[in-house]
Scaffold this active site. Structure first.
Site, short mmCIF file in Angstrom:
data_model
loop_
_atom_site.label_atom_id
_atom_site.label_comp_id
_atom_site.label_asym_id
_atom_site.label_seq_id
_atom_site.Cartn_x
_atom_site.Cartn_y
_atom_site.Cartn_z
N ARG A 51 58.91 -24.53 -14.56
CA ARG A 51 58.68 -24.11 -15.95
C ARG A 51 59.07 -22.66 -16.17
O ARG A 51 59.84 -22.33 -17.07
CB ARG A 51 57.21 -24.31 -16.27
CG ARG A 51 56.83 -24.20 -17.71
CD ARG A 51 55.33 -24.37 -17.83
NE ARG A 51 54.84 -25.33 -16.85
CZ ARG A 51 54.82 -26.64 -17.04
NH1 ARG A 51 55.24 -27.14 -18.17
NH2 ARG A 51 54.39 -27.44 -16.09
N THR A 52 58.54 -21.78 -15.34
CA THR A 52 58.80 -20.35 -15.51
C THR A 52 60.28 -20.03 -15.30
O THR A 52 60.87 -19.26 -16.05
CB THR A 52 57.93 -19.54 -14.52
OG1 THR A 52 56.57 -19.88 -14.75
CG2 THR A 52 58.11 -18.06 -14.72
N LYS A 80 65.89 -16.66 7.61
CA LYS A 80 66.39 -15.99 8.82
C LYS A 80 65.47 -14.84 9.22
O LYS A 80 65.77 -14.11 10.17
CB LYS A 80 67.79 -15.44 8.56
CG LYS A 80 68.81 -16.52 8.25
CD LYS A 80 70.15 -15.90 7.90
CE LYS A 80 71.10 -16.96 7.37
NZ LYS A 80 72.25 -16.35 6.69
N HIS A 129 50.69 -12.65 -13.58
CA HIS A 129 51.78 -13.42 -14.16
C HIS A 129 51.94 -12.91 -15.60
O HIS A 129 51.61 -13.61 -16.56
CB HIS A 129 51.41 -14.91 -14.12
CG HIS A 129 52.54 -15.84 -14.42
ND1 HIS A 129 53.82 -15.40 -14.68
CD2 HIS A 129 52.59 -17.19 -14.52
CE1 HIS A 129 54.60 -16.45 -14.91
NE2 HIS A 129 53.87 -17.54 -14.82
#
Lengths: 301, 152
Positions: A51-52, A80, A129
């Site tokens: 969604r984001t 890695k 967020h």
């Protein structure tokens, strides 16, 4: 370049919040532009978030920018053993802006310190967020015409829900009255109550979902998650207490709008979807405009 | 009654005495202040009797006078430490340790999911409460309270 980054909702002052919301309204009128022409935005998703990510990539595409990046860390050099510092430093040489989602808390702040270009935090673990908060604020602003003096009801998981905490902090600039509806296990953390007391913000706590919602301007629903309960019996007891059904909305205010950060499971009954007070799908669309405005601000455009 | 007791750590002519250090933190205080690399003469005693702390430690550093900022670093582990500034065998000034506003590179964030515990990042905290000392991580924004402060 830390100052142009958006890592935490606290990075914006009240004035900056309002400036970004006004800008978002302009993008909504006119979503397609070429502000990002010739610019490259790195979209670094160290954990998947459909969604984001799609919302950001839509915002960037509508502004004419190019996107480089990865959608989960298995396709990056992280596998890695490269450190976040090295990845960020390397990518910041290539691009004009970094959008980053990372499972580790504080990773966005750290990236903003090692990067030469601004970083927009698209979620750092359980911490912040801020673009979600800005789209929540934009949804409130758009549907109520103001952010001042509103009755905001928050329902469900108020303990762990980061969207709830960030929204609470951001709304604190605008003299709200909060009502919290949650089981005791998931009540709003003490730290936030202390903060509200300090800022003289009035709040009320309820464990039941009843007529009290008739006073609401905004009903912010969240998901009560099974994994938050140590005892599965406790979850079974409360899981159906916080479900919003259409008939509960009969006597609510006309200007009431129901928000939800999505995804929803069962906490909003499907029969609410057709009620004009349901706003959660439009809310998601607002995310594109809010993110366009945030990107423009980060790049001084 | 004024009984002059024998000093458990011998006096210095000029310098700084740090008293009332909790015994278990003596060596951490030495590390934090960089005394292990100091060229000055340093004498210390540990597990000395103390009315307040039970067992305490004391450090005497000759010809050394600390900046407040430098000394305040030890407030995390020795909040009741007292400083005596000595000139010519006399105490010319007494100081108490004060909590710093910021704590950089000394303490560990208690959140295992914090970036500072995953990559080699210098920890940074804002001190949001003096007593008991409470730290807020600059990165993950989580609180590390007094009981969980761990010195790196």
């Amino acid at each position: 370049m830390d100052n142009k980054s958006l890592v935490s909702i606290d990075d914006y002052t009240k004035e900056e919040i309002l400036e970004v919301l006004d800008r978002a309204a302009k993008f909504e009128e006119n979503p397609n532009c070429n502000l990002l022409e010739g610019k490259v935005v790195a979209s670094l998703f160290f954990e998947p978030s459909t969604r984001t990510r799609l919302s950001f990539e839509t915002a960037i595409s509508r502004m004419g920018g190019k996107i480089v990046g990865f959608t989960d860390s298995s396709s990056s050099s992280v596998t890695k053993g490269e450190t976040l510092k090295d990845t960020t430093k390397m990518v910041s040489n290539y691009c004009d802006l970094i959008v980053m989602r990372h499972p580790i808390e504080g990773s966005a702040r750290y990236a903003s310190e090692v990067s030469d270009v601004p970083v927009i935090n698209a979620g750092d673990g359980a911490n912040q967020h801020p673009t979600q908060t800005m789209l929540d604020l934009y949804s409130i602003y758009k549907t109520q015409g103001t952010l001042e003096n509103l009755n905001i009801f928050m329902v469900g998981d108020l303990k762990y829900g980061r969207t709830v905490h960030s929204l609470l902090m951001a709304m604190s600039h605008f003299n709200p009255t909060f009502h919290f509806i949650a089981p005791p296990e998931l009540e709003i953390p003490r730290g936030y109550k202390i903060l509200m007391d300090k800022n003289k913000i009035s709040y009320h706590e309820h464990t039941d979902f009843d007529d009290i919602i008739n006073q609401a301007d905004i009903l912010y629903m969240t998901r009560v998650q099974r994994e938050r309960f140590a005892d599965p019996l406790e979850y079974e007891k409360v899981k159906n207490v916080y479900i919003l059904k259409n008939d509960m909305l009969k006597n609510t205010k006309d200007n009431l709008r129901i928000l939800h950060p999505l995804p929803r499971v069962n906490e909003i009954a499907v029969d609410v979807d057709t009620n004009p007070k349901a706003y959660y799908f439009e809310q998601a669309l607002n995310g594109v405009y809010a993110r366009q405005a945030i990107i423009a601000k980060a790049l001084d455009l | 009654m004024n009984i002059k007791k024998e000093l458990q750590v011998s006096a210095i002519e000029n310098g700084t005495v740090i008293d009332h250090i909790p015994a278990e933190y003596l060596f951490q205080v030495i590390n934090i202040l960089g005394l292990d690399k100091s060229k000055n003469s340093v004498t210390f005693g540990n597990n000395l009797e103390s009315d307040k702390l039970g067992k305490k430690a004391i450090i005497k550093i000759s010809e050394k006078f600390f900046e407040d900022e430098e000394i305040n670093k030890i407030s995390l582990i020795a909040p009741h430490a007292k400083l005596n500034i000595i000139k010519n065998y006399k105490v010319v000034e007494k100081k108490i340790v004060e909590s710093p506003k910021k704590v950089v590179g000394i303490a560990k964030c208690m959140n295992p999911k914090c970036i500072t515990n995953v990559e080699p990042v210098t920890t940074r905290f804002k001190v949001i409460n003096d007593s008991p000392i409470t730290l807020k991580c600059h990165y993950c924004e989580k609180i590390t309270d007094h009981k969980h402060i761990e010195i790196i």
